[in-house]
Scaffold this motif. Structure first.
Motif, mmCIF file in Angstrom:
data_model
loop_
_atom_site.group_PDB
_atom_site.id
_atom_site.type_symbol
_atom_site.label_atom_id
_atom_site.label_comp_id
_atom_site.label_asym_id
_atom_site.label_seq_id
_atom_site.Cartn_x
_atom_site.Cartn_y
_atom_site.Cartn_z
ATOM 1 N N TRP A 316 0.736 -1.166 -0.043
ATOM 2 C CA TRP A 316 0.071 -0.082 -0.084
ATOM 3 C C TRP A 316 0.630 1.252 -0.072
ATOM 4 C CZ3 TRP A 316 -4.697 0.525 -1.407
ATOM 5 C CH2 TRP A 316 -5.672 -0.811 -1.515
ATOM 6 N N GLY A 317 2.075 1.064 0.649
ATOM 7 C CA GLY A 317 3.003 2.332 0.496
ATOM 8 C C GLY A 317 3.478 2.622 -0.889
ATOM 9 N N LEU A 318 3.756 1.610 -1.643
ATOM 10 C CA LEU A 318 4.140 1.571 -3.237
ATOM 11 C C LEU A 318 2.814 2.262 -3.928
ATOM 12 C CD1 LEU A 318 6.356 -1.386 -3.922
ATOM 13 C CD2 LEU A 318 6.898 0.873 -3.403
ATOM 14 N N VAL A 319 1.634 1.643 -3.593
ATOM 15 C CA VAL A 319 0.333 2.204 -4.360
ATOM 16 C C VAL A 319 0.356 3.711 -4.173
ATOM 17 C CG1 VAL A 319 -2.019 1.864 -4.217
ATOM 18 C CG2 VAL A 319 -0.636 0.022 -4.456
ATOM 19 N N LEU A 320 0.340 4.167 -2.701
ATOM 20 C CA LEU A 320 0.054 5.611 -2.168
ATOM 21 C C LEU A 320 1.264 6.244 -3.208
ATOM 22 C CD1 LEU A 320 -0.892 7.861 -0.468
ATOM 23 C CD2 LEU A 320 0.899 7.284 1.093
ATOM 24 N N LEU A 321 2.469 5.965 -3.321
ATOM 25 C CA LEU A 321 3.425 6.790 -4.057
ATOM 26 C C LEU A 321 3.026 7.084 -5.535
ATOM 27 C CD1 LEU A 321 6.404 8.127 -3.715
ATOM 28 C CD2 LEU A 321 7.505 6.151 -4.026
ATOM 29 N N GLY A 322 2.391 5.921 -6.034
ATOM 30 C CA GLY A 322 2.093 5.840 -7.358
ATOM 31 C C GLY A 322 0.859 6.843 -7.475
ATOM 32 N N ILE A 323 -0.268 6.636 -6.714
ATOM 33 C CA ILE A 323 -1.321 7.490 -6.691
ATOM 34 C C ILE A 323 -0.961 9.012 -6.544
ATOM 35 C CG2 ILE A 323 -3.428 8.288 -5.500
ATOM 36 C CD1 ILE A 323 -3.716 5.294 -4.915
ATOM 37 N N VAL A 324 -0.042 9.438 -5.612
ATOM 38 C CA VAL A 324 0.337 10.789 -5.272
ATOM 39 C C VAL A 324 1.058 11.247 -6.701
ATOM 40 C CG1 VAL A 324 1.904 12.217 -4.136
ATOM 41 C CG2 VAL A 324 0.423 10.619 -2.982
ATOM 42 N N PHE A 325 1.984 10.642 -7.299
ATOM 43 C CA PHE A 325 2.549 10.956 -8.575
ATOM 44 C C PHE A 325 1.648 11.172 -9.626
ATOM 45 C CE2 PHE A 325 4.333 9.701 -12.702
ATOM 46 C CZ PHE A 325 5.310 10.945 -12.583
ATOM 47 N N LEU A 326 0.412 10.394 -9.798
ATOM 48 C CA LEU A 326 -0.265 10.386 -10.837
ATOM 49 C C LEU A 326 -1.255 11.578 -10.506
ATOM 50 C CD1 LEU A 326 -1.226 6.862 -11.478
ATOM 51 C CD2 LEU A 326 0.105 8.158 -13.078
ATOM 52 N N TYR A 327 -1.628 11.904 -9.243
ATOM 53 C CA TYR A 327 -2.430 13.158 -9.009
ATOM 54 C C TYR A 327 -1.630 14.644 -9.102
ATOM 55 C CZ TYR A 327 -5.758 16.007 -6.356
ATOM 56 O OH TYR A 327 -6.748 17.014 -6.012
ATOM 57 N N SER A 328 -0.269 14.221 -8.492
ATOM 58 C CA SER A 328 0.451 15.774 -8.992
ATOM 59 C C SER A 328 0.315 16.132 -10.411
ATOM 60 C CB SER A 328 1.884 15.376 -8.390
ATOM 61 O OG SER A 328 2.683 14.382 -9.311
ATOM 62 N N PRO A 474 8.891 21.395 -6.028
ATOM 63 C CA PRO A 474 7.820 20.984 -5.234
ATOM 64 C C PRO A 474 7.580 19.557 -5.509
ATOM 65 C CG PRO A 474 7.498 23.075 -6.321
ATOM 66 C CD PRO A 474 8.681 22.663 -7.019
ATOM 67 N N LEU A 475 7.691 19.100 -6.676
ATOM 68 C CA LEU A 475 7.436 17.652 -6.996
ATOM 69 C C LEU A 475 8.247 16.693 -6.309
ATOM 70 C CD1 LEU A 475 5.815 15.331 -8.248
ATOM 71 C CD2 LEU A 475 7.109 15.585 -10.456
ATOM 72 N N THR A 476 9.582 17.125 -6.355
ATOM 73 C CA THR A 476 10.601 16.268 -5.574
ATOM 74 C C THR A 476 10.313 16.186 -4.065
ATOM 75 O OG1 THR A 476 12.361 16.762 -7.176
ATOM 76 C CG2 THR A 476 12.861 15.893 -4.957
ATOM 77 N N PHE A 477 10.097 17.465 -3.562
ATOM 78 C CA PHE A 477 9.542 17.379 -2.059
ATOM 79 C C PHE A 477 8.303 16.527 -1.719
ATOM 80 C CE2 PHE A 477 7.508 19.029 1.617
ATOM 81 C CZ PHE A 477 8.586 19.399 2.562
ATOM 82 N N LEU A 478 7.492 16.491 -2.624
ATOM 83 C CA LEU A 478 6.321 15.863 -2.479
ATOM 84 C C LEU A 478 6.661 14.383 -2.382
ATOM 85 C CD1 LEU A 478 3.059 15.319 -2.261
ATOM 86 C CD2 LEU A 478 3.000 15.712 -4.716
ATOM 87 N N LEU A 479 7.221 13.844 -3.621
ATOM 88 C CA LEU A 479 7.694 12.369 -3.579
ATOM 89 C C LEU A 479 8.362 11.833 -2.398
ATOM 90 C CD1 LEU A 479 8.091 12.207 -7.571
ATOM 91 C CD2 LEU A 479 6.074 11.554 -6.066
ATOM 92 N N VAL A 480 9.288 12.412 -2.076
ATOM 93 C CA VAL A 480 10.248 12.218 -0.998
ATOM 94 C C VAL A 480 9.385 12.156 0.175
ATOM 95 C CG1 VAL A 480 12.142 13.011 0.520
ATOM 96 C CG2 VAL A 480 12.373 13.170 -1.877
ATOM 97 N N ALA A 481 8.718 13.471 0.570
ATOM 98 C CA ALA A 481 7.696 13.153 1.749
ATOM 99 C C ALA A 481 6.821 12.041 1.874
ATOM 100 C CB ALA A 481 7.155 14.514 2.109
ATOM 101 N N THR A 482 5.998 11.489 0.557
ATOM 102 C CA THR A 482 5.472 10.476 0.431
ATOM 103 C C THR A 482 6.129 9.367 0.931
ATOM 104 O OG1 THR A 482 4.154 11.729 -1.181
ATOM 105 C CG2 THR A 482 3.830 9.340 -0.884
ATOM 106 N N ALA A 483 7.277 9.155 0.111
ATOM 107 C CA ALA A 483 8.295 7.836 0.422
ATOM 108 C C ALA A 483 8.523 7.801 1.932
ATOM 109 C CB ALA A 483 9.603 7.963 -0.511
ATOM 110 N N LEU A 484 8.939 8.795 2.530
ATOM 111 C CA LEU A 484 9.204 8.796 3.791
ATOM 112 C C LEU A 484 8.004 8.151 4.736
ATOM 113 C CD1 LEU A 484 11.476 12.018 4.430
ATOM 114 C CD2 LEU A 484 12.329 9.688 4.538
#
Length: 754
Positions: A316-328, A474-484
């Motif tokens: 679900w962590g990987l799914v969340l990362l994918g959803i956040v990227f697509l939504y961004s 901004p995108l890098t920050f978002l993806l790093v925060a989501t990955a963390l």
């Protein structure tokens, strides 16, 4: 001598008002077992109404006082008990706390909606400020004498009520044994409702009396927190006895007055210390007072949490990362930055999942640990200056480790505390930090080193930079925060499924049994507090970096309480609950309110309508928290249960996924904006279980917790069906086909008959 008498009288007056408020707290706690965190908000709301009647509409003072204290106050208490508090029996302590916190926030938002905070409002003393007498050369106003007389009368009256009347004994018995009271012909709910009515009236009276004494304009947050100072007085009597609470209130008032009178004027921290004094006393009293014995058995509550598997958490962590990227891809840079802020709040919320959801320990000030890490990283973790400034990794690590150490130091005196006492101790720590550290804007010199803890009241926190990875994007920050978030969440799942996690769960259920089995409760509590503080510190650094600049109010008690409330609403025992609570606390409701305000500016002909919607959203935030009593396990569990029931209805799931994909493609093509897609996708996600039930009822499995329940009550008749349910739970051969079928439907293995 005149100075001493002047400030002694002032301290006694303030103490008398604290005593009135504390008496209301003792009254409601004695009869319902619920500590009313909304007590200050009730006083605030009643005071605003009194101002509206007496000043705004010009009604006589005596009539305004009668309507507010004699009618509105009791009615408010009755409605609170009838509609909200009565549903909290058999819920965990955190649910009881969160519901009253939600009531408090709702009342604050409601008052700001009705009475514009920008407009100044003041209350004058009864009989006027000139009505006074002289005692030993000190001028004492009639209003101040009235405060003392009323407080003494209330203290004596409640003491007589509890210990000299049959009604008082019944009131105290509603907490100890409501079933025994019913056997004797009494109605515990009715008695508790009467107590809430009286307690609410006392809160309102305290607010009306203290406002002219404290001076200044009426302000919702300030007046709410002012009455909250009475918490310390109530704890002197352990929430049970009126005389010690009364004495504690007088001590509180006198100490505050003497600090103002005798602390040197060149001590720059005197004012902050004076404001912090009630919370300091609250912490000391809680730690010093004897605690209840360890529970010998697990507490039976209605909360039920599923333990996540490590594989599920990682997936679900990987799914969340994918959803956040697509939504961004649908968002502008400002929207991506805002979403990154929400993920930072979600990391802070994970600290509550570990501490409260897994270990059962309370923390009402998670934002305080976020503030500690932010202050440390500001002083030791910034490289460069101006536009080239960035946070470095050693500074972030230092801040997180230091926050963990502070968490351990805070936990040390509170190691023997549990439940409500621990919650109040962390609340006191949060208030102390806000008043003494986050308001400290002056220079200090220590060992030749000059520094300012919170310079100019604002800290500028740049984005982190790790070699080639610059989180300024901004995108890098978002993806790093989501990955963390995903990594920490997976780590919590690993921890919960380990031996350490099982020890935490055992400590949550029964500390006495855990200690009896040889576990060291001190080490368990200390370690989980430190881990939780470290997670909150990391999230706080990311939050401050996403905001760019932070003020003391960014980490205030209201922010902490709102975060705790929303995490409990989502489900404090679930990682998904932390995600829900963090995102909603960080950006959800604020973004909605901001959108409505922007619409009101851009469309002035409908400005009133959009402003109304914005206020409804803010009050609705609290209304959601008030519903925790009906869904103590969290709203996310209800949504997930609905989807678990669709496991046999794959066409519905596939159809829903395809529909969301189509909506996303249309949004990506620019047919409509991200807001429209978000709303449409939420409608599909929320409606899918109901659609599946309608289209494929034969394929929808029953949701656990509805209909047949696996929980077996000790007062349930021992029938053949119950016997087979016990056999199934113990892994013994099932004897009834219906039980075998139910087990098979739920995917459980049933042993064949011997």
């Amino acid at each position: 001598m005149t100075t001493f008498l002047t400030f002694t009288i002032l301290g006694l007056v303030l103490g008398s008002v604290y005593a009135i408020a504390a008496s209301g707290l003792v009254l409601t706690y004695n009869t319902s077992g619920i500590f009313n965190f909304a007590h200050g908000a009730q006083a605030m709301l009643g005071t605003f109404l009194y101002w509206q009647l007496s000043v705004g509409w010009g009604l006589p003072v005596w009539l305004s006082l009668l309507l507010v204290v004699g009618v509105f106050g009791p009615l408010m208490g009755l409605l609170l008990h009838k509609l909200i508090m009565g549903a909290l029996r058999d819920t965990a302590e955190v649910a009881k706390i969160v519901v009253t916190v939600a009531v408090m926030l709702g009342m604050v938002y409601l008052s700001q909606w009705i009475w514009d905070p920008v407009e100044p409002r003041t209350l004058t003393m009864f009989f006027g400020s000139d009505a006074s007498i002289e005692i030993a050369g000190v001028v004492v106003r009639i209003h101040e004498i009235l405060c003392l007389v009323v407080a003494l009368a209330i203290a004596l009256g409640l003491r007589m009520l509890f210990h000299r009347t049959r009604v008082g004994v019944v009131m105290r018995g509603t907490v100890d044994s409501p079933d025994l009271l019913r056997l004797n012909g009494h109605d515990p709910a009715r008695v508790a409702a009467i107590s809430w009515a009286l307690g609410s009236a006392l809160a309102v009276l305290a607010g009306i009396l203290i406002t002219p004494v404290s001076g200044g304009s009426l302000e919702a947050n300030a007046l709410t927190l002012l009455v909250i100072d009475a918490f310390a007085a109530a704890m002197f009597g352990r929430l049970r006895n009126i005389p010690p609470a009364f004495a504690g209130a007088m001590v509180l008032g006198l100490l505050g007055a003497y600090v103002t009178a005798y602390f040197p004027s060149d001590w720059t921290w005197t004012g902050n210390f004076r404001v912090s004094l009630p919370m300091i006393l609250l912490f000391i009293v809680i730690v010093v007072l004897p605690q209840d014995r360890l529970r010998g058995a697990a507490t039976r509550t209605r909360e039920r949490y599923r333990v996540p598997s490590v594989r599920a958490a990682a997936t679900w962590g990987l799914v969340l990362l994918g959803i956040v990227f697509l939504y961004s891809l649908l968002l502008a840079d400002s929207g991506i930055t805002t979403l990154g802020l929400g993920m930072a709040f979600a990391i802070i919320a994970l600290s509550l999942t570990l501490l409260t959801g897994y270990a059962g320990e309370m923390n009402l000030a998670p934002m305080s640990f976020a503030a500690i890490a932010t202050v440390i990283v500001f002083h030791f973790g910034i490289t460069g200056s101006g536009l080239d400034a960035s946070l470095n990794l050693p500074g972030i690590v230092l801040a997180v480790v230091a926050t963990a150490v502070v968490g351990g130091l805070v936990a040390l005196p509170a190691l023997r505390l549990r439940g409500l006492y621990l919650a109040l101790a962390t609340l006191a720590f949060g208030a102390l930090l806000s008043n003494m550290v986050l308001r400290d804007t002056v220079e200090h010199t220590l060992a030749g080193f000059t520094f300012t803890l919170f310079p100019d009241g604002t800290l500028i926190i740049p984005k982190p930079r790790f070699g080639p990875v610059d989180l300024g994007d901004p995108l890098t920050f978002l993806l790093v925060a989501t990955a963390l978030f995903a990594l920490i969440a997976t780590g919590l799942a690993v921890l919960r499924n380990s031996g350490y996690g099982r020890r935490l769960a055992a400590m949550k259920d029964s500390p006495a049994a855990t200690a009896m089995l040889g576990q060291n409760l001190v080490k368990l509590k200390l370690s989980v507090f430190m881990l939780s503080a470290a997670i909150a510190g990391l999230g706080g650094i990311l939050m401050s970096s996403a905001m760019g600049s932070v003020e003391g109010e960014s980490f205030g008690l209201m922010a902490s309480l709102a975060l705790v409330m929303l995490v409990v609403v989502g489900g404090i025992g679930y990682i998904s609950g932390a995600l829900f609570g963090g995102v909603m606390s960080g950006i959800g409701f604020t973004l909605l309110v901001g959108t409505f305000n922007d619409l009101a500016i851009s469309q002035p002909q409908a400005a009133t309508f959009f402003e109304l919607l914005g206020n409804v959203v803010m009050v609705g935030t609290a209304l959601v928290g008030m519903g925790v009593g009906k869904t103590p396990s969290g709203s996310v569990q209800g949504i997930m249960d609905g989807y678990r029931s669709l496991r046999g209805a794959r066409p519905v799931l596939i159809g829903g996924a395809v529909l969301v994909a189509v909506l996303y493609a249309l949004a990506l093509a620019g047919l409509y904006g991200s807001w429209t897609f978000t709303l449409l996708a939420l409608v599909v996600v929320m409606a899918l279980p109901a659609v599946g039930q309608k289209l494929m009822p034969h394929a929808v499995a029953p949701v656990e917790g509805h209909g047949h329940s696996d929980e077996i009550r000790d007062d349930e008749p021992f029938t053949a069906t119950l016997r087979d349910r016990l056999d199934l739970a113990l892994g013994l051969p099932a004897r009834v086909p219906g039980v075998r079928a139910a087990a098979a439907q739920k995917g459980e293995e049933v042993n064949a008959p011997a």
